[in-house]
Scaffold this motif. Sequence first.
Motif, PDB file in Angstrom:
ATOM      1  N   GLY A 359      77.430 103.568 -63.306  1.00  0.00           N
ATOM      2  CA  GLY A 359      76.997 103.695 -61.883  1.00  0.00           C
ATOM      3  C   GLY A 359      76.181 102.475 -61.605  1.00  0.00           C
ATOM      4  O   GLY A 359      75.440 102.743 -60.570  1.00  0.00           O
ATOM      5  N   LEU A 360      76.234 101.181 -62.098  1.00  0.00           N
ATOM      6  CA  LEU A 360      75.687 100.186 -61.594  1.00  0.00           C
ATOM      7  C   LEU A 360      76.765  99.323 -60.601  1.00  0.00           C
ATOM      8  O   LEU A 360      78.020  99.526 -60.757  1.00  0.00           O
ATOM      9  CB  LEU A 360      75.471  99.116 -62.607  1.00  0.00           C
ATOM     10  CG  LEU A 360      74.255  99.583 -63.707  1.00  0.00           C
ATOM     11  CD1 LEU A 360      73.965  98.476 -64.854  1.00  0.00           C
ATOM     12  CD2 LEU A 360      73.047 100.075 -62.901  1.00  0.00           C
ATOM     13  N   VAL A 361      76.422  98.805 -59.547  1.00  0.00           N
ATOM     14  CA  VAL A 361      76.999  97.941 -58.729  1.00  0.00           C
ATOM     15  C   VAL A 361      76.906  96.646 -58.926  1.00  0.00           C
ATOM     16  O   VAL A 361      75.607  95.889 -58.936  1.00  0.00           O
ATOM     17  CB  VAL A 361      76.746  98.425 -57.442  1.00  0.00           C
ATOM     18  CG1 VAL A 361      77.341  97.231 -56.239  1.00  0.00           C
ATOM     19  CG2 VAL A 361      77.185  99.740 -56.855  1.00  0.00           C
ATOM     20  N   TYR A 362      77.843  95.816 -59.186  1.00  0.00           N
ATOM     21  CA  TYR A 362      77.691  94.217 -59.557  1.00  0.00           C
ATOM     22  C   TYR A 362      78.101  93.639 -58.540  1.00  0.00           C
ATOM     23  O   TYR A 362      79.304  93.802 -57.699  1.00  0.00           O
ATOM     24  CB  TYR A 362      78.531  94.240 -60.870  1.00  0.00           C
ATOM     25  CG  TYR A 362      78.270  94.616 -62.190  1.00  0.00           C
ATOM     26  CD1 TYR A 362      77.057  94.239 -62.916  1.00  0.00           C
ATOM     27  CD2 TYR A 362      78.454  95.907 -62.512  1.00  0.00           C
ATOM     28  CE1 TYR A 362      76.526  94.628 -64.111  1.00  0.00           C
ATOM     29  CE2 TYR A 362      78.171  96.141 -63.764  1.00  0.00           C
ATOM     30  CZ  TYR A 362      77.235  95.951 -64.577  1.00  0.00           C
ATOM     31  OH  TYR A 362      76.412  96.496 -65.623  1.00  0.00           O
ATOM     32  N   ILE A 363      77.462  92.491 -58.151  1.00  0.00           N
ATOM     33  CA  ILE A 363      77.914  91.502 -57.056  1.00  0.00           C
ATOM     34  C   ILE A 363      78.459  90.216 -57.696  1.00  0.00           C
ATOM     35  O   ILE A 363      77.737  89.563 -58.459  1.00  0.00           O
ATOM     36  CB  ILE A 363      76.602  91.098 -56.313  1.00  0.00           C
ATOM     37  CG1 ILE A 363      76.035  92.640 -55.744  1.00  0.00           C
ATOM     38  CG2 ILE A 363      76.973  90.637 -54.942  1.00  0.00           C
ATOM     39  CD1 ILE A 363      74.925  92.677 -54.755  1.00  0.00           C
ATOM     40  N   TRP A 364      79.696  89.963 -57.269  1.00  0.00           N
ATOM     41  CA  TRP A 364      80.316  88.704 -57.861  1.00  0.00           C
ATOM     42  C   TRP A 364      80.199  87.731 -56.713  1.00  0.00           C
ATOM     43  O   TRP A 364      80.954  88.043 -55.443  1.00  0.00           O
ATOM     44  CB  TRP A 364      81.738  89.011 -58.467  1.00  0.00           C
ATOM     45  CG  TRP A 364      81.872  89.936 -59.483  1.00  0.00           C
ATOM     46  CD1 TRP A 364      81.882  91.311 -59.324  1.00  0.00           C
ATOM     47  CD2 TRP A 364      81.989  89.764 -60.710  1.00  0.00           C
ATOM     48  NE1 TRP A 364      81.942  92.025 -60.514  1.00  0.00           N
ATOM     49  CE2 TRP A 364      82.187  91.053 -61.259  1.00  0.00           C
ATOM     50  CE3 TRP A 364      82.282  88.612 -61.518  1.00  0.00           C
ATOM     51  CZ2 TRP A 364      82.202  91.322 -62.820  1.00  0.00           C
ATOM     52  CZ3 TRP A 364      82.649  88.918 -63.057  1.00  0.00           C
ATOM     53  CH2 TRP A 364      82.285  90.026 -63.442  1.00  0.00           C
TER      54      TRP A 364
END
Length: 542
Positions: A359-364
């Motif tokens: 449920g985490l949103v990762y920003i690349w």
Amino acid sequence: MMNAPIIDPLQGDFPEVIEEFLEHGVMKCIAFNRRGTLLAAGCADGNCVIWDFETRGIAKELRDDDCLAAITSICWSKYGHRILASAADKSLTLWDVVKGEKIGRTTLQQTPLQARLHPGSSTPLICLVCPVSSAPMIVDLCSGSTTVLPVSLPDTGNGLAPPSRNKFSDGSAPFTPTAACFNKYGDLVYVGNSKGEILIIDHSKIQVCGVVQVPGASVIKNMVFSRSGQYLLTNSNDRTIRIYENLLPLKDGLKALDESNSGLDELDGVEKVKTIGSTCLSLFREFQDSITRVHWKAPCFSGDGEWVIGGSASKGEHKIYIWDRAGHLVKILEGPKEALMDLAWHPVHPIVVSVSLAGLVYIWAKDYTENWSAFAPDFKELEENEEYIEREDEFDLMPDTEKVKESDVNEDDEVDIMTVEKDSAFSDSDVSEEEICFLPADPTPDAPEQQDKCVGSTSKLADSAQSGSPLSDEAGQNGHAVNQSSSPLEGMDNSAAEDTGGTRLKRRRRPSDKVMELQVEKVKKSSQRMKPSESFCSINHR
């Protein structure tokens, strides 16, 4: 040998490392608005959250008391005024973004896996829905009516495929469609079925206008157009991502199809739609991992359409593959040991956002390195220390006869500060002054109880410094010395450390310097007015 783009990162502007992550409950799906300034996420509890992507803070929460199931897809309207969310409880909810209120809610017969608003309207009321085990449909969010789209070629030659011909005796569809999408302006719908066919449909007439056979005839799982509408991406069950070039005009594509139909009257129905389909799409490129033969999840284009990304569908890994449009694999991003759920590329910047199973949103983002020569052209970067030999005239004074070269710019020319240059990233779409790019800040105030406790503790400590206060009397009875000139902050710290039974405050407020000075002066004056003998007698008497 490795590809050149892998060796030299300057060859391509694509993300490389995880910059940070966003956390708010358990998020399931994500979508950027048209400008990339806001990021919407659907959560497992049925609510939606909108992040301000510039500040990485929450700008709005859309709480739905009627929905307790997980959000399966989320979609912005063209100018960002509305958000459509589909949920696992078979519901479709249309939200007003600014007001944070529901415009409408519709319940379907099947669970919608994906729902997309009509892209040609600023305030759309119809959407394209792909349910779990039935044909895709056009849903009127105002009236709740649904129109089922055909999923296979008709048996007769008029191009129509009524729903009754596409069902078994039990009412189920013989070819379960796996994907569908609007074209750029929403006058056509592209549907992929389990036979590996792309159907080009006029959704207003419920008519199949053209058909394209995908190589391998495998189930089509995903379909998405590039931002410009020039390329169509398909993800098939044969572990291959294919790019098709759109041969129709971006505007009035339906009109061009009607003109094609009029010139092929001598052909029968099936041959006619296949011939028309060949004039609509052309296979441009194929992407696959021939070594691991991995299945792909949530593939999409970059904002400018130059890059293609696809997430690995393998459990327990968070891998994102990046290809250029020529078909070369340029980067593999490896994240945490969590399955990947959804992907989105920022419309403008080289930023990719992914959702993990947790449920985490990762920003690349791209891993930028400092380049000092960009600020000082005469600056030279050295790989190692070198012995420097100065020139003979390096520190000589320059004669006054040499003057600085004058600029060729005419300072009398008027500077145009009114004309706004068109952003190349949005040259393919019209600009609206009513477009929502940012939401007003909605700060959360502190709880009144916490404020009262902070104010009460400050005044109580100030009063306890006086001789007549209950706190000072109690201290005298216990045999402790009373330091009347001590700072109230010391008492606040001590009381907070000794207080174990009360509610612990999350944030402790420090009195201002002016308040501190007034409290200290008040304590000094009260101690000067009181005689030592009186103070000792009063304490002993009590």
